[in-house]
Scaffold this motif. Structure first.
Motif, PDB file in Angstrom:
ATOM      1  N   ALA A  14      -2.381   0.089 -23.846  1.00 12.92           N
ATOM      2  CA  ALA A  14      -0.421  -0.183 -24.341  1.00 12.92           C
ATOM      3  C   ALA A  14      -0.939   1.161 -23.769  1.00 12.92           C
ATOM      4  N   GLY A  15       0.701   2.284 -23.428  1.00 18.12           N
ATOM      5  CA  GLY A  15       1.035   2.755 -22.107  1.00 18.12           C
ATOM      6  C   GLY A  15       2.049   4.154 -22.644  1.00 18.12           C
ATOM      7  N   VAL A  16       2.518   4.732 -22.340  1.00 15.81           N
ATOM      8  CA  VAL A  16       3.760   5.609 -22.808  1.00 15.81           C
ATOM      9  C   VAL A  16       3.931   6.100 -21.400  1.00 15.81           C
ATOM     10  N   GLY A  17       5.656   6.736 -21.156  1.00 14.36           N
ATOM     11  CA  GLY A  17       5.799   7.497 -20.335  1.00 14.36           C
ATOM     12  C   GLY A  17       6.761   6.219 -18.957  1.00 14.36           C
ATOM     13  N   HIS A  18       7.730   7.254 -18.642  1.00 17.13           N
ATOM     14  CA  HIS A  18       8.672   6.392 -17.518  1.00 17.13           C
ATOM     15  C   HIS A  18       8.643   7.513 -16.457  1.00 17.13           C
ATOM     16  N   ALA A  19       8.927   8.281 -16.430  1.00 14.31           N
ATOM     17  CA  ALA A  19       8.643   9.571 -15.092  1.00 14.31           C
ATOM     18  C   ALA A  19       7.596   9.384 -14.784  1.00 14.31           C
ATOM     19  N   VAL A  20       6.276   9.706 -15.931  1.00 14.19           N
ATOM     20  CA  VAL A  20       5.094   9.914 -15.878  1.00 14.19           C
ATOM     21  C   VAL A  20       3.935   9.562 -16.465  1.00 14.19           C
ATOM     22  N   PRO A  21       4.103   8.156 -16.435  1.00 11.83           N
ATOM     23  CA  PRO A  21       3.689   7.013 -16.701  1.00 11.83           C
ATOM     24  C   PRO A  21       1.835   7.225 -17.415  1.00 11.83           C
ATOM     25  N   SER A  22       1.241   6.605 -18.725  1.00 14.14           N
ATOM     26  CA  SER A  22       0.271   7.543 -18.919  1.00 14.14           C
ATOM     27  C   SER A  22      -0.622   6.167 -17.143  1.00 14.14           C
ATOM     28  N   THR A  23      -2.422   6.773 -17.532  1.00 17.03           N
ATOM     29  CA  THR A  23      -3.299   6.195 -16.160  1.00 17.03           C
ATOM     30  C   THR A  23      -2.911   4.718 -16.441  1.00 17.03           C
ATOM     31  N   MET A  24      -3.257   3.558 -17.329  1.00 17.86           N
ATOM     32  CA  MET A  24      -3.011   3.030 -17.629  1.00 17.86           C
ATOM     33  C   MET A  24      -1.975   2.257 -17.199  1.00 17.86           C
ATOM     34  N   LEU A  25      -0.757   2.250 -17.775  1.00 18.70           N
ATOM     35  CA  LEU A  25       0.793   1.828 -16.911  1.00 18.70           C
ATOM     36  C   LEU A  25       0.870   2.313 -15.777  1.00 18.70           C
TER      37      LEU A  25
ATOM     38  N   ILE B 222       0.598  -1.366   0.057  1.00 20.29           N
ATOM     39  CA  ILE B 222       0.270   0.549   0.130  1.00 20.29           C
ATOM     40  C   ILE B 222       0.765   1.122  -0.143  1.00 20.29           C
ATOM     41  N   ASP B 223       1.126   2.152  -0.818  1.00 22.22           N
ATOM     42  CA  ASP B 223       1.399   3.081  -0.901  1.00 22.22           C
ATOM     43  C   ASP B 223       0.502   4.866  -0.715  1.00 22.22           C
ATOM     44  N   PRO B 224       0.972   5.410   0.662  1.00 13.42           N
ATOM     45  CA  PRO B 224       0.098   5.915   1.123  1.00 13.42           C
ATOM     46  C   PRO B 224       0.454   7.808   0.270  1.00 13.42           C
ATOM     47  N   HIS B 225       1.103   7.655  -0.175  1.00 16.57           N
ATOM     48  CA  HIS B 225       1.877   8.753  -1.070  1.00 16.57           C
ATOM     49  C   HIS B 225       1.904   9.006  -1.482  1.00 16.57           C
ATOM     50  N   SER B 226       1.299   8.501  -2.892  1.00 17.52           N
ATOM     51  CA  SER B 226       2.048   8.542  -4.835  1.00 17.52           C
ATOM     52  C   SER B 226       1.021   9.373  -5.481  1.00 17.52           C
ATOM     53  N   HIS B 227       1.785  10.598  -5.939  1.00 14.33           N
ATOM     54  CA  HIS B 227       0.736  10.938  -6.366  1.00 14.33           C
ATOM     55  C   HIS B 227       0.778  10.448  -8.244  1.00 14.33           C
ATOM     56  N   ILE B 228      -0.703  10.110  -8.186  1.00 13.06           N
ATOM     57  CA  ILE B 228      -1.427   9.748  -9.390  1.00 13.06           C
ATOM     58  C   ILE B 228      -2.431   9.986  -9.939  1.00 13.06           C
ATOM     59  N   GLY B 229      -2.293  11.385  -9.721  1.00 13.03           N
ATOM     60  CA  GLY B 229      -4.008  12.438 -10.472  1.00 13.03           C
ATOM     61  C   GLY B 229      -3.576  13.887  -9.896  1.00 13.03           C
ATOM     62  N   GLY B 230      -4.646  13.708 -10.672  1.00 11.68           N
ATOM     63  CA  GLY B 230      -4.277  15.663 -10.155  1.00 11.68           C
ATOM     64  C   GLY B 230      -3.876  16.593 -10.917  1.00 11.68           C
ATOM     65  N   GLY B 231      -4.242  17.837 -10.899  1.00  7.13           N
ATOM     66  CA  GLY B 231      -3.432  18.658 -12.276  1.00  7.13           C
ATOM     67  C   GLY B 231      -2.165  18.770 -12.031  1.00  7.13           C
ATOM     68  N   LYS B 232      -1.374  18.114 -11.118  1.00  6.64           N
ATOM     69  CA  LYS B 232      -0.192  18.280 -11.257  1.00  6.64           C
ATOM     70  C   LYS B 232       0.465  17.421 -12.650  1.00  6.64           C
ATOM     71  N   MET B 233      -0.350  16.530 -11.579  1.00  6.50           N
ATOM     72  CA  MET B 233       0.489  15.085 -12.863  1.00  6.50           C
ATOM     73  C   MET B 233      -0.340  15.539 -14.388  1.00  6.50           C
ATOM     74  N   THR B 234      -0.706  16.230 -14.839  1.00  8.15           N
ATOM     75  CA  THR B 234      -1.539  17.073 -16.100  1.00  8.15           C
ATOM     76  C   THR B 234      -0.510  17.302 -16.484  1.00  8.15           C
ATOM     77  N   ILE B 235      -0.101  18.317 -15.014  1.00  7.14           N
ATOM     78  CA  ILE B 235       1.338  19.463 -16.357  1.00  7.14           C
ATOM     79  C   ILE B 235       2.482  18.760 -16.303  1.00  7.14           C
ATOM     80  N   ALA B 236       2.856  17.642 -15.691  1.00  5.45           N
ATOM     81  CA  ALA B 236       4.151  17.125 -15.940  1.00  5.45           C
ATOM     82  C   ALA B 236       4.008  16.255 -17.060  1.00  5.45           C
ATOM     83  N   ARG B 237       2.913  16.274 -17.182  1.00  9.30           N
ATOM     84  CA  ARG B 237       3.372  15.056 -19.559  1.00  9.30           C
ATOM     85  C   ARG B 237       3.251  15.818 -19.848  1.00  9.30           C
ATOM     86  N   MET B 238       2.359  17.166 -20.248  1.00 13.31           N
ATOM     87  CA  MET B 238       2.426  18.459 -20.726  1.00 13.31           C
ATOM     88  C   MET B 238       4.403  18.896 -20.898  1.00 13.31           C
ATOM     89  N   MET B 239       5.360  19.063 -19.578  1.00  6.50           N
ATOM     90  CA  MET B 239       6.200  19.515 -19.930  1.00  6.50           C
ATOM     91  C   MET B 239       6.848  18.189 -20.070  1.00  6.50           C
TER      92      MET B 239
END
Length: 228
Positions: free
Chosen positions: A47-58, A12-29
């Motif tokens: 299918a999916g993409v991303g290593h540092a900020v992977p897509s949701t399914m990934l 169980i990861d209680p501190h995982s940034h997996i949703g919200g505006g910051k993730m959207t901004i990170a993917r844009m940058m």
């Protein structure tokens, strides 16, 4: 025939940034992160993409590969709650939840600064958790994020906010009281905040520990529902 498999508890990861505006901004940058790290679909996975900020399914697949069964978004802004929940809903396999941020919420700080009745503050905390569908309140740098907007570059535990005139200690103690009375949870992320939270809980520990229902937020019609 003896099985070579074994059952183990899921992580169980209680501190995982997996949703919200910051993730959207990170993917844009980080377009190069998506261009250079692609994963093809299989018979079982999409299918999916991303290593540092992977897509949701990934994101869900990689957590499951590591043995996790649940992850929680710890910094959901009330205004971004709908998008955060939609993003987490698209994250595969694992269970998800979110903690709403109130430590620098402007309406909450205005209530503190205006010496509002505690029952009104408690109702606002309860309404925010209900409207944002949060399972806990996150307190990080209480008041400091707001103070930075007013060009206040530091805010010690007992230092007053340059605009609202409240201290981080006031914020932590008030949130702790409100959540204690509502049988909800608070997440502090610094040693000082944790110490203040524990001190705030001591005078309340003599009260009944029986769980109490959240106050009914239905009477707060003046504020729109963030999440249905």
């Amino acid at each position: 025939m003896r099985s070579r498999q074994s059952d183990q508890a899921g992580g169980i990861d209680p501190h995982s940034h997996i949703g919200g505006g910051k993730m959207t901004i990170a993917r844009m940058m980080l377009p190069e992160d998506h261009m250079h790290d692609t994963v093809a679909r299989t018979d079982l996975t999409r299918a999916g993409v991303g290593h540092a900020v992977p897509s949701t399914m990934l994101t869900g697949y990689r957590y499951a590969e590591m043995g996790y069964t649940a992850a929680f978004e710890p910094a959901m802004l009330p205004a971004n709650a709908r998008q955060a929940h939609m993003e987490m809903a698209d994250t595969s396999i694992i269970d998800k939840g979110a903690f709403v941020m109130l430590g620098s919420d402007d309406l909450f700080l205005r209530q503190l600064a205006g010496k509002k009745d505690f029952s009104a503050i408690k109702d606002y905390i309860a309404w925010t958790m209900h409207a944002a569908q949060a399972i806990a309140v996150k307190v990080v740098n209480p008041g400091g994020i707001s103070a930075f907007k007013f060009n206040q570059r530091k805010l010690d535990l007992n230092e007053k906010h340059v605009y609202y005139g409240v201290t981080p200690r006031d914020i932590i103690v008030t949130l702790a009281r409100g959540l204690k009375n509502s049988a909800s949870s608070i997440l502090c992320t610094s040693t000082a905040a944790i110490s203040v939270f524990r001190a705030a809980m001591k005078p309340l520990s003599r009260q009944s520990r029986a769980p109490k229902a959240l106050p009914d937020p239905s009477h707060l019609h003046s504020v729109p529902q963030l999440w249905n």
